[in-house]
Design a protein around this motif. Sequence first.
Motif, PDB file in Angstrom:
ATOM      1  N   SER A  12     -21.024  64.634 -49.063  1.00 27.72           N
ATOM      2  CA  SER A  12     -21.325  65.613 -49.914  1.00 27.72           C
ATOM      3  C   SER A  12     -22.264  66.697 -49.254  1.00 27.72           C
ATOM      4  N   GLY A  13     -22.657  66.042 -48.078  1.00 31.99           N
ATOM      5  CA  GLY A  13     -23.524  67.098 -47.143  1.00 31.99           C
ATOM      6  C   GLY A  13     -24.905  67.053 -47.334  1.00 31.99           C
ATOM      7  N   ARG A  14     -25.342  66.341 -48.758  1.00 31.83           N
ATOM      8  CA  ARG A  14     -26.802  66.327 -49.031  1.00 31.83           C
ATOM      9  C   ARG A  14     -27.260  64.948 -49.356  1.00 31.83           C
ATOM     10  N   ARG A  15     -28.306  64.753 -48.684  1.00 25.86           N
ATOM     11  CA  ARG A  15     -29.078  63.489 -48.978  1.00 25.86           C
ATOM     12  C   ARG A  15     -29.555  63.077 -50.333  1.00 25.86           C
ATOM     13  N   VAL A  16     -29.910  63.925 -51.155  1.00 26.67           N
ATOM     14  CA  VAL A  16     -30.357  63.676 -52.616  1.00 26.67           C
ATOM     15  C   VAL A  16     -29.009  63.406 -53.227  1.00 26.67           C
ATOM     16  N   LEU A  17     -27.811  63.781 -52.962  1.00 27.76           N
ATOM     17  CA  LEU A  17     -26.723  63.317 -53.822  1.00 27.76           C
ATOM     18  C   LEU A  17     -26.237  62.084 -53.243  1.00 27.76           C
ATOM     19  N   GLY A  18     -26.507  61.469 -52.092  1.00 26.08           N
ATOM     20  CA  GLY A  18     -26.182  60.248 -51.665  1.00 26.08           C
ATOM     21  C   GLY A  18     -27.013  59.190 -52.176  1.00 26.08           C
ATOM     22  N   PHE A  19     -28.064  59.633 -52.163  1.00 28.80           N
ATOM     23  CA  PHE A  19     -29.095  58.648 -52.836  1.00 28.80           C
ATOM     24  C   PHE A  19     -28.894  58.517 -54.417  1.00 28.80           C
ATOM     25  N   PHE A  20     -28.329  59.475 -55.307  1.00 27.87           N
ATOM     26  CA  PHE A  20     -27.927  59.299 -56.548  1.00 27.87           C
ATOM     27  C   PHE A  20     -26.700  58.286 -56.499  1.00 27.87           C
ATOM     28  N   GLY A  21     -25.696  58.600 -55.617  1.00 33.26           N
ATOM     29  CA  GLY A  21     -24.591  57.670 -55.545  1.00 33.26           C
ATOM     30  C   GLY A  21     -25.279  56.285 -55.571  1.00 33.26           C
ATOM     31  N   GLY A  22     -26.040  56.121 -54.608  1.00 37.44           N
ATOM     32  CA  GLY A  22     -26.437  54.595 -54.397  1.00 37.44           C
ATOM     33  C   GLY A  22     -27.150  54.016 -55.650  1.00 37.44           C
ATOM     34  N   ILE A  23     -27.725  54.980 -56.433  1.00 37.42           N
ATOM     35  CA  ILE A  23     -28.510  54.477 -57.708  1.00 37.42           C
ATOM     36  C   ILE A  23     -27.281  54.320 -58.904  1.00 37.42           C
ATOM     37  N   PHE A  24     -26.339  55.090 -58.744  1.00 42.99           N
ATOM     38  CA  PHE A  24     -25.334  54.666 -59.764  1.00 42.99           C
ATOM     39  C   PHE A  24     -24.700  53.422 -59.690  1.00 42.99           C
ATOM     40  N   LEU A  25     -24.382  53.113 -58.201  1.00 44.95           N
ATOM     41  CA  LEU A  25     -23.874  51.753 -58.139  1.00 44.95           C
ATOM     42  C   LEU A  25     -24.816  50.637 -58.316  1.00 44.95           C
ATOM     43  N   LEU A  26     -26.000  50.852 -58.103  1.00 45.24           N
ATOM     44  CA  LEU A  26     -26.854  49.535 -58.247  1.00 45.24           C
ATOM     45  C   LEU A  26     -27.154  49.287 -60.018  1.00 45.24           C
ATOM     46  N   MET A  27     -27.187  50.579 -60.514  1.00 45.39           N
ATOM     47  CA  MET A  27     -27.434  50.413 -62.133  1.00 45.39           C
ATOM     48  C   MET A  27     -26.134  50.129 -62.855  1.00 45.39           C
ATOM     49  N   SER A  28     -25.030  49.967 -62.187  1.00 47.57           N
ATOM     50  CA  SER A  28     -23.854  49.671 -63.025  1.00 47.57           C
ATOM     51  C   SER A  28     -23.816  48.113 -63.724  1.00 47.57           C
ATOM     52  N   ARG A  29     -23.532  47.913 -64.784  1.00 43.67           N
ATOM     53  CA  ARG A  29     -23.400  46.833 -65.527  1.00 43.67           C
ATOM     54  C   ARG A  29     -22.241  45.780 -64.743  1.00 43.67           C
ATOM     55  N   MET A  30     -21.564  46.391 -63.991  1.00 42.03           N
ATOM     56  CA  MET A  30     -20.255  45.574 -63.425  1.00 42.03           C
ATOM     57  C   MET A  30     -20.577  44.592 -62.085  1.00 42.03           C
ATOM     58  N   ALA A  31     -21.918  44.668 -61.730  1.00 42.20           N
ATOM     59  CA  ALA A  31     -22.368  43.740 -60.634  1.00 42.20           C
ATOM     60  C   ALA A  31     -23.138  42.457 -60.976  1.00 42.20           C
ATOM     61  N   PHE A  32     -22.876  42.286 -62.251  1.00 37.48           N
ATOM     62  CA  PHE A  32     -23.431  41.020 -62.596  1.00 37.48           C
ATOM     63  C   PHE A  32     -22.897  39.760 -62.188  1.00 37.48           C
ATOM     64  N   TYR A  33     -21.603  39.834 -61.539  1.00 29.78           N
ATOM     65  CA  TYR A  33     -21.172  38.505 -60.908  1.00 29.78           C
ATOM     66  C   TYR A  33     -21.338  38.470 -59.468  1.00 29.78           C
ATOM     67  N   GLN A  34     -21.636  39.649 -58.884  1.00 31.84           N
ATOM     68  CA  GLN A  34     -21.842  39.662 -57.436  1.00 31.84           C
ATOM     69  C   GLN A  34     -23.256  38.981 -57.321  1.00 31.84           C
ATOM     70  N   ILE A  35     -24.139  39.356 -58.394  1.00 31.10           N
ATOM     71  CA  ILE A  35     -25.679  39.017 -58.254  1.00 31.10           C
ATOM     72  C   ILE A  35     -25.922  37.535 -58.675  1.00 31.10           C
ATOM     73  N   GLY A  36     -25.370  37.302 -60.012  1.00 27.57           N
ATOM     74  CA  GLY A  36     -25.574  36.080 -60.810  1.00 27.57           C
ATOM     75  C   GLY A  36     -24.886  34.992 -60.490  1.00 27.57           C
ATOM     76  N   GLN A  37     -23.852  34.713 -59.396  1.00 25.73           N
ATOM     77  CA  GLN A  37     -23.108  33.682 -58.999  1.00 25.73           C
ATOM     78  C   GLN A  37     -22.951  33.846 -57.429  1.00 25.73           C
ATOM     79  N   MET A  38     -23.005  32.563 -56.922  1.00 19.42           N
ATOM     80  CA  MET A  38     -22.801  32.468 -55.598  1.00 19.42           C
ATOM     81  C   MET A  38     -21.393  32.792 -55.168  1.00 19.42           C
ATOM     82  N   THR A  39     -20.581  32.431 -55.883  1.00 17.71           N
ATOM     83  CA  THR A  39     -19.047  32.835 -55.486  1.00 17.71           C
ATOM     84  C   THR A  39     -18.853  34.591 -55.509  1.00 17.71           C
TER      85      THR A  39
END
Length: 652
Positions: free
Chosen positions: A111-138
Amino acid sequence: MKPLSTEQKLHLNHDVIVLALLFGFCFWINRGMSIQGLAADDLYVWTCFKEQTFFQYVFPIGGPRFRCLYYLISWLEMAIVGSRVEWLVPINLVLNSLLAALVYCLGKRLSGRRVLGFFGGIFLLMSRMAFYQIGQMTGLAETMAFFLAVGLIYCLYVYLHEKQEKIWYFHGACGFYFALCFVHERFIFLVLLFFLVLCLKKRFQLRKWFWPLRQFLLVLAIRFLAMGREAFVSLFLWERSKRGEDFSWGTIFQHMKEQLAYLFGVNMGPKYLNALAWEETPQKIRGLVYASDFLLAVFLTVCLVKAVKSGEEKFRIFSESLLFFTFIILCMLSCSFAGQVEVPWVYVSYGGFILFILYLCGAVLPTKKNQEENRTLNNGWAGNVNPAGSGGDSAEANYLSMHAHQQHKKDFERWGLYACTCGFVLYLVLMFPVEQFFRSHYDNLYFWGDQVKYNSLAEETYGKYGSEIFGKTIYIIGDRKEVSQQAKQSFFQVFAGPKEEKTVELEFINSILDIGLVTKQMLVLRMDKENGIFQDVTQFVKELKFNPKYGIYADGWTDESCRFMVLSGETGVIRLRFLYPGQLDGDEQTEVYVDGELRQKISVTENIYVTEIQAGPYQTLDVEIKNNFFVEDALEQRGSKRLTAILEIETE
């Protein structure tokens, strides 16, 4: 080493602050998730780790799956964690924070912008789809797949984007692809991206086309040597053939449609896979999703118009957009051959979707390079103006016209940046409550109930008593179906150290009447079906069956006189076993009173003697014992009277 400039140090400080915020947000958004005990797939993987050699675990020759790179990292993780199961979630959180940091770094470049990259990281972390990566060892498999797949697409993007031939990025993408196929076989489809890039790059040398093809054939060859003919069946149809299902293009398209809906905030599948089905979602949440999708539609339309009017840059923008779009489609296609769409599989596609949006922001906004060129051009016009010389009026008019044009362009660029940033913030505001709402329904997930149950089993046993549970028998009041046979055999062995030889016996009873008095080698748990957790009721049952009044202590020692309440068993027989460690003179006597009446008067002739009290089944008795002797020269005196004997009580 060349020292960093002031500007570089400032940028580095900003990056450190952003990464710290991402790490903090990851731990905050996933608060409450924990792994205290292993269940289901996690317990099975641990059992394989414990029972197999390193080579057998990492290279399962002849097995239905061959994911040696994932198995290697999984083996290392379990070797490091050992019996400290509670470390798994913090490790998963750190890994997902690193994924967000990766999205930030790549998004900042796209994007050429630090603030937009930061929001991209926030979008990834707040996603509901990460429950398995965090809540299970596998979930480690999906985390690794995300990292390698994003690395692959970025390397191909750089190779396609740069005018110079940066062949090492192409080789790097080949390496990422090869590793990705041995984390999960479904990503073998991504080989098509290489041929797409070569076509868009207009590179038709046979040597370059052979590099990705060689990686693809090498993956197939290794899988064939390890698995035989199953290597080809399991790539696409293993799950279906396992269930006896037939191949269907209609089902595949349906699965792709479901995954596309997930990217736009719509839960298309059943709630045991995604926490809450779309049909059960409240209207307010649906409205927020529709509003965010409308915002994305407007943004994509603006990007399309910008691309059409970009002149010479038109082909480059469309080519690079096609690369990201194809990556997302191939990732979704890779997940569509199984019997059902697992939401964690969409996480990689979602990461590609975020990077695609960030790339489009970079395509809409001017790059720093263009800004420098505009600044240089503006300065050049200012230096060449000579109003007093020949043609001064014309030069000045041209200068003023160009200056006005540049100022207008600069204002447009600034407002474009503001619009993109505000759009991201608005999208975040709309989707944050949506993601939080779906996260609040994780208890509907297919593995969540078991994980909560086994977490409580670990907390009520090993969490309370530590290694003291080994060698004990744990009685569970409830249905034996509440604990799987696999958990019954292996659950507590996870906590055993390398030198621990004792095991834990798990027994199921219908009520506390099925066991005798609670001893030191027993624990009693109750299954709370309403909340899906275990409760430690050992002390309650112990006091209910045996309640000391005075003169008797936890290690069995009694004074000259003692009194206690005891609950008889099914037969009503209460057996008292005395051990007197002193010397007998021949006139020692023990009197046993039951409910205030003298039941027995025993002449003590041996150091160990036994007597029985006959009562009704499950009857509570008030027993008092009086002795006319005591241990002489005892080293301690616990009560007002002197120690006499060690008493063991049994009920039948």
